[in-house]
Design a protein around this motif. Structure first.
Motif, PDB file in Angstrom:
ATOM      1  N   UNK A   1      -5.801   0.041   9.863  1.00 47.75           N
ATOM      2  CA  UNK A   1      -6.260   0.311   8.494  1.00 47.75           C
ATOM      3  C   UNK A   1      -7.519  -0.502   8.203  1.00 47.75           C
ATOM      4  N   UNK A   2      -7.518  -1.748   8.658  1.00 44.75           N
ATOM      5  CA  UNK A   2      -8.685  -2.604   8.468  1.00 44.75           C
ATOM      6  C   UNK A   2      -9.890  -2.032   9.211  1.00 44.75           C
ATOM      7  N   UNK A   3      -9.625  -1.523  10.419  1.00 46.39           N
ATOM      8  CA  UNK A   3     -10.731  -0.983  11.226  1.00 46.39           C
ATOM      9  C   UNK A   3     -11.345   0.250  10.545  1.00 46.39           C
ATOM     10  N   UNK A   4     -10.490   1.117   9.995  1.00 44.03           N
ATOM     11  CA  UNK A   4     -11.009   2.313   9.308  1.00 44.03           C
ATOM     12  C   UNK A   4     -11.810   1.888   8.073  1.00 44.03           C
ATOM     13  N   UNK A   5     -11.334   0.834   7.430  1.00 38.23           N
ATOM     14  CA  UNK A   5     -12.082   0.306   6.284  1.00 38.23           C
ATOM     15  C   UNK A   5     -13.463  -0.186   6.720  1.00 38.23           C
TER      16      UNK A   5
ATOM     17  N   UNK B   1     -15.063   0.572   9.579  1.00 37.87           N
ATOM     18  CA  UNK B   1     -15.849   1.586  10.293  1.00 37.87           C
ATOM     19  C   UNK B   1     -15.513   2.977   9.733  1.00 37.87           C
ATOM     20  N   UNK B   2     -15.942   3.269   8.507  1.00 37.19           N
ATOM     21  CA  UNK B   2     -15.546   4.556   7.901  1.00 37.19           C
ATOM     22  C   UNK B   2     -15.993   5.773   8.717  1.00 37.19           C
ATOM     23  N   UNK B   3     -16.942   5.564   9.619  1.00 34.30           N
ATOM     24  CA  UNK B   3     -17.403   6.699  10.427  1.00 34.30           C
ATOM     25  C   UNK B   3     -16.317   7.208  11.388  1.00 34.30           C
TER      26      UNK B   3
ATOM     27  N   UNK C   1      -1.894   5.992  20.212  1.00 34.52           N
ATOM     28  CA  UNK C   1      -2.793   6.454  19.156  1.00 34.52           C
ATOM     29  C   UNK C   1      -4.150   5.770  19.384  1.00 34.52           C
ATOM     30  N   UNK C   2      -5.145   6.579  19.740  1.00 36.72           N
ATOM     31  CA  UNK C   2      -6.495   6.059  19.985  1.00 36.72           C
ATOM     32  C   UNK C   2      -7.378   6.579  18.849  1.00 36.72           C
ATOM     33  N   UNK C   3      -7.610   5.735  17.856  1.00 35.40           N
ATOM     34  CA  UNK C   3      -8.211   6.223  16.606  1.00 35.40           C
ATOM     35  C   UNK C   3      -9.622   6.770  16.781  1.00 35.40           C
ATOM     36  N   UNK C   4     -10.309   6.342  17.840  1.00 33.66           N
ATOM     37  CA  UNK C   4     -11.664   6.890  18.027  1.00 33.66           C
ATOM     38  C   UNK C   4     -11.717   7.837  19.233  1.00 33.66           C
TER      39      UNK C   4
ATOM     40  N   UNK D   1      -6.054   4.711   1.500  1.00 32.11           N
ATOM     41  CA  UNK D   1      -5.208   3.604   1.974  1.00 32.11           C
ATOM     42  C   UNK D   1      -6.083   2.462   2.502  1.00 32.11           C
ATOM     43  N   UNK D   2      -7.118   2.823   3.277  1.00 26.21           N
ATOM     44  CA  UNK D   2      -7.996   1.795   3.854  1.00 26.21           C
ATOM     45  C   UNK D   2      -8.718   1.007   2.763  1.00 26.21           C
ATOM     46  N   UNK D   3      -8.987   1.685   1.657  1.00 29.66           N
ATOM     47  CA  UNK D   3      -9.743   1.076   0.563  1.00 29.66           C
ATOM     48  C   UNK D   3      -8.855   0.180  -0.304  1.00 29.66           C
ATOM     49  N   UNK D   4      -7.636   0.640  -0.594  1.00 31.26           N
ATOM     50  CA  UNK D   4      -6.825  -0.004  -1.637  1.00 31.26           C
ATOM     51  C   UNK D   4      -5.673  -0.858  -1.115  1.00 31.26           C
TER      52      UNK D   4
END
Lengths: 385, 104
Positions: free
Chosen positions: A243-247, A249-251, A311-314, A347-350
């Protein structure tokens, strides 16, 4: 093993035989397990038909509880194309900025409710609410209507301990009949009215055909979206770094969403009926018997996906089949993707952290396989940033 | 900057310029009809199918095995087919002509 993990029960059978078998109410199913085989069978609509007896291509079969043909997914080409041409533009509206703004408002509110509560049961109090409220946008009807669908609970089509329940399904069918009659009397700009006033393949849609589209819209996007949303919450609870990573690296939001959808495969499989004697992976399939296209197994095919059970998010190349493949690919995919994009970003934001307090797995028994598809219940505590 | 020309099913010619990302993103950003890019560019939906002009194949290179597997079952695929989410925008592409493949 982590509570959010969805193991792959098909690996051995996929590698050794390419198919699996299950009995479904005395109408057995040959499950096609490999990615390439699933795609090939999905492509061969002449051999593996969707336009069989209504309810028969669904596994577990619904032939005993409904006669209405769900449209367009229980219609084969060439008639199928007319229905898709009518429905596709409507179901692509989630790409419009105005729709996306409204969806973001709905999802922000659900997340805020969760952050303000001491504890949340995610399936009922988070995912079902989110899915129902978002569906009002897809149908273009007032937001308040969601309360009716939420009141049905998560299991409209089944009771505890039974795979299917005709009495419960009737609640949905009677409701849709009443809504169609209402729209016929007072046409508006909702999906019911649009369908009632449309022509497909040179003739006006009948009430029965409108009902077929609406049942599919309700049924197809309910458990699937609820599973995707609930599983995502569980995953982020146990992988706060993601979640932190998506926050940060929003790309990567898009690849992350596609990967979560690959890994969860919210719909395990969908059936077809063979129109002739044929074979899958050198296993005979007799005419008028069923196969299923096992999306969940195909999505873990080690021949295509490196580290398929992670799960490989990228993950950049991700040819998953969670939305099906070919002619009948998921009509609601645009809406579902937009929900997942907005949810993951929100979720990543809040959210600072999510703690799982209690959980009850939802495990499907499919002949020789037991597949966890999500949760019957998931109690968590959300902490705000 | 690379100049990339799309020819739609309706024979509309759209020339755009780009220097990063993939060709599908460029097409969607410029509203090229027939390029949807539903999956956002992960080679999962095949809604960004183009036919590379035969004279320009050297610029785009060939489809990967996974991409070929996707295209194999598309009724409208031929030897010039590519999923344009799998083509990176670079100087090498300058002048390329891509025909939108569309539905079968």
């Amino acid at each position: 093993m982590k509570k959010s993990a969805l193991p792959d029960p098909f690996e051995q059978a996929r590698l050794e035989k390419g198919v699996g078998h299950m009995d479904d109410q005395n109408d057995p199913v040959t499950m096609v397990l490999g990615l390439k085989d699933v795609r090939k069978c999905a492509h061969k609509w002449q051999t593996f038909q969707s336009g069989a007896k209504p309810g028969r291509i669904v596994v577990p079969s619904e032939v005993a509880i409904r006669e209405t043909r769900q449209i367009p997914f229980e219609v084969d080409p060439p008639e199928h194309k007319g229905f898709r041409d009518l429905l596709d533009p409507w179901f692509k509206r989630p790409l419009e900025p105005e729709y996306q703004d409204k969806l973001a408002t709905i999802i922000h509110a659900v997340v805020e409710e969760a952050l303000n509560a001491d504890e949340v049961e995610v399936v009922e109090e988070f995912s079902l609410r989110l899915q129902s409220r978002a569906l009002t946008l897809l149908l273009n009807i007032p937001y308040e209507e969601a309360q009716t669908w939420i009141s049905w609970g998560t299991h409209v089509f089944r009771s505890e301990g039974e795979s299917l329940d005709g009495d419960k399904a009737a609640i949905l069918y009677d409701y849709i009949d009443a809504q169609i009659d209402k729209a016929a009397e007072n046409p508006g700009d909702d999906l019911y009215s649009v369908l009632l006033n449309s022509e497909v393949n040179g003739k006006k849609l009948s009430k029965e055909e409108v009902k077929g589209v609406m049942i599919l819209t309700f049924a197809g996007g309910r458990d699937t979206v609820i599973n995707a949303v609930t599983n995502s919450v569980a995953y982020f609870a146990e992988h706060p770094e993601s979640l932190q990573r998506i926050h940060d690296e929003p790309e990567i939001v898009n690849t992350a969403v596609e990967e979560l959808i690959r890994y969860f495969a919210p719909l395990t499989h969908m059936g077809r009926v063979a129109t002739e004697d044929t074979a899958v992976c050198e296993h005979a399939v007799k005419a008028d018997t069923r196969i299923s296209l096992c999306w969940a197994s195909a999505n873990r095919d080690e021949k295509t996906f490196p580290n398929p059970n992670e799960v490989v998010l990228d993950r950049k190349v991700n040819p998953h089949v969670s939305f099906g493949f070919g002619t009948h690919n998921c009509l609601g995919a645009t809406h579902a993707r937009q929900i997942m994009h907005t949810l993951v970003k929100t979720l990543a934001e809040k959210v600072k952290s999510i703690e799982i307090v209690d959980h009850q797995d939802n495990v499907e028994v499919l002949g020789e396989f037991n597949r966890k598809v999500g949760f019957h219940a998931l109690n968590v505590k959300f902490t705000a940033k | 900057m690379a100049k990339i020309t799309f020819i739609t099913i309706e024979n509309e010619e759209i020339t755009v310029e780009g220097d990063s990302g993939n060709v599908m993103e460029l097409a969607v950003a410029n509203n090229v009809a027939g390029i949807d890019g539903d999956c956002g560019g992960v080679c999962s939906c095949a809604t960004c199918h183009v036919h590379v002009d035969p004279a320009h194949v050297a610029k785009t290179g060939e489809a990967s095995e996974i991409e070929q597997d996707m295209l194999e079952l598309d009724d409208n695929a031929n030897e010039y087919s590519r999923l344009c989410c799998q083509i990176q925008v670079s100087e090498q592409l300058d002048g390329v002509i891509l025909r939108v493949a569309g539905d079968e």
